[in-house]
Write a protein that holds these residues in place. Structure first.
Motif, PDB file in Angstrom:
ATOM      1  N   ASP A   1      23.782-149.606 -30.987  1.00 27.48           N
ATOM      2  CA  ASP A   1      24.382-148.924 -32.143  1.00 27.48           C
ATOM      3  C   ASP A   1      24.056-147.434 -32.103  1.00 27.48           C
ATOM      4  O   ASP A   1      24.936-146.582 -32.292  1.00 27.48           O
ATOM      5  CB  ASP A   1      23.866-149.525 -33.460  1.00 27.48           C
ATOM      6  CG  ASP A   1      24.370-150.957 -33.671  1.00 27.48           C
ATOM      7  OD1 ASP A   1      25.326-151.367 -32.978  1.00 27.48           O
ATOM      8  OD2 ASP A   1      23.776-151.669 -34.519  1.00 27.48           O
TER       9      ASP A   1
ATOM     10  N   GLN B   1      20.637-154.574 -29.825  1.00 27.21           N
ATOM     11  CA  GLN B   1      21.754-154.194 -30.699  1.00 27.21           C
ATOM     12  C   GLN B   1      21.481-152.841 -31.361  1.00 27.21           C
ATOM     13  O   GLN B   1      22.371-151.984 -31.453  1.00 27.21           O
ATOM     14  CB  GLN B   1      21.981-155.283 -31.756  1.00 27.21           C
ATOM     15  CG  GLN B   1      23.218-155.053 -32.625  1.00 27.21           C
ATOM     16  CD  GLN B   1      24.532-155.133 -31.835  1.00 27.21           C
ATOM     17  OE1 GLN B   1      24.773-156.093 -31.128  1.00 27.21           O
ATOM     18  NE2 GLN B   1      25.374-154.098 -31.941  1.00 27.21           N
ATOM     19  N   LYS B   2      20.230-152.645 -31.798  1.00 30.22           N
ATOM     20  CA  LYS B   2      19.849-151.354 -32.417  1.00 30.22           C
ATOM     21  C   LYS B   2      20.055-150.218 -31.427  1.00 30.22           C
ATOM     22  O   LYS B   2      20.542-149.133 -31.765  1.00 30.22           O
ATOM     23  CB  LYS B   2      18.353-151.379 -32.777  1.00 30.22           C
ATOM     24  CG  LYS B   2      18.058-151.660 -34.205  1.00 30.22           C
ATOM     25  CD  LYS B   2      16.586-151.309 -34.450  1.00 30.22           C
ATOM     26  CE  LYS B   2      16.198-151.807 -35.819  1.00 30.22           C
ATOM     27  NZ  LYS B   2      14.791-151.651 -36.076  1.00 30.22           N
TER      28      LYS B   2
ATOM     29  N   GLU C   1      25.881-145.691 -29.250  1.00 29.90           N
ATOM     30  CA  GLU C   1      27.323-145.515 -29.506  1.00 29.90           C
ATOM     31  C   GLU C   1      27.585-144.378 -30.503  1.00 29.90           C
ATOM     32  O   GLU C   1      28.602-143.690 -30.400  1.00 29.90           O
ATOM     33  CB  GLU C   1      27.952-146.830 -29.957  1.00 29.90           C
ATOM     34  CG  GLU C   1      28.090-147.801 -28.772  1.00 29.90           C
ATOM     35  CD  GLU C   1      28.759-149.118 -29.107  1.00 29.90           C
ATOM     36  OE1 GLU C   1      28.752-149.514 -30.294  1.00 29.90           O
ATOM     37  OE2 GLU C   1      29.296-149.751 -28.165  1.00 29.90           O
TER      38      GLU C   1
END
Ligand code: IYR
Length: 222
Positions: free
Chosen positions: A84, A80-81, A87
């Motif tokens: 993020d 997820q890191k 993105e």
């Protein structure tokens, strides 16, 4: 050439027919490979990723320095890191850093700044290129042709993933410096590619594009 440090090459000759059969079947297999951005969340055993990394790591390399580190991430928080951070960078690239000449060739591929594949795929394999090595004296020394070496290793990794029946994507979030920070790699390692690996989503789509013909990609001088 002195024979010390050398062993006989393990090789046996195949007939031309066998070579033709092997050449054709590999071509058919590789021509069926497609890059999709749509991954299932279905788990993939670590053993398969290890095997693909070992296959990638059989690549030839400059001075046999094998200047690659494959970091295979399964941990959801880390993925997820990474997503993020990717993105954020890709958001800037797609909204204002990407020149028109680049945009026009990407458009048919339907890419954008949303990176679902970075959290959907069970594994994110990041290939780091080592620009330095430790010499026997303990000091840092350079590596040679590390870009070429890692490019070949990536190709062999992609081949291994396709051959085992899974899919991958050569994703290049740019700039990639955040990967070294999140994955805590040393300064002399540069992230080259993020390769999500997994099963395709049930409704996975790919662009309707074709490959260049032999005439377009090759010149024979006989
Ligand atoms: N790095 C971006 C943009 C991108 C660039 C190329 I060249 C591609 O073939 C595909 C995408 C991304 O990964 O979306």
């Amino acid at each position: 050439m002195s024979s010390e440090g050398f062993i006989p090459l393990d090789w046996s000759e195949l007939s031309i027919q066998e070579m033709e059969r092997n050449a054709f079947s590999l071509y058919k297999k590789m021509d069926s490979r497609r890059t999709t951005r749509h991954f299932s969340t279905k788990d993939v055993p670590r053993k398969l990723i290890e095997q693909a990394i070992l296959t990638g790591s059989t690549a030839p390399s400059g001075a046999h320095l094998q200047p690659w580190t494959f970091v295979a991430v399964k941990n959801d928080e880390i993925k997820q890191k990474m997503r993020d951070a990717a993105e954020i960078e890709e958001g800037k690239t797609y909204s204002n850093r990407m020149p028109v000449a680049w945009r026009e060739v990407l458009e048919p591929l339907g890419t954008d700044a949303i990176k679902d594949h970075m959290t959907d795929a069970p594994w994110l394999v990041v290939l780091f290129r080592q620009t330095k090595r430790i010499r026997s004296s303990g000091e840092f020394g350079p590596t040679y042709y590390s870009t070429e070496s890692c490019g070949i290793a990536a190709g062999m990794f992609i081949h291994a993933i396709h051959n085992m029946g899974l899919v991958t994507l050569t994703h290049t979030p740019s700039p990639m410096g955040f990967l070294r920070d999140i994955l805590q790699r040393p300064e002399h390692e540069h992230a080259m590619l993020v390769m999500p690996v997994g099963y395709p989503a049930e409704d996975a789509m790919v662009p309707d594009i074709s490959r260049k013909s032999l005439d377009e990609v090759a010149v024979f001088i006989e």
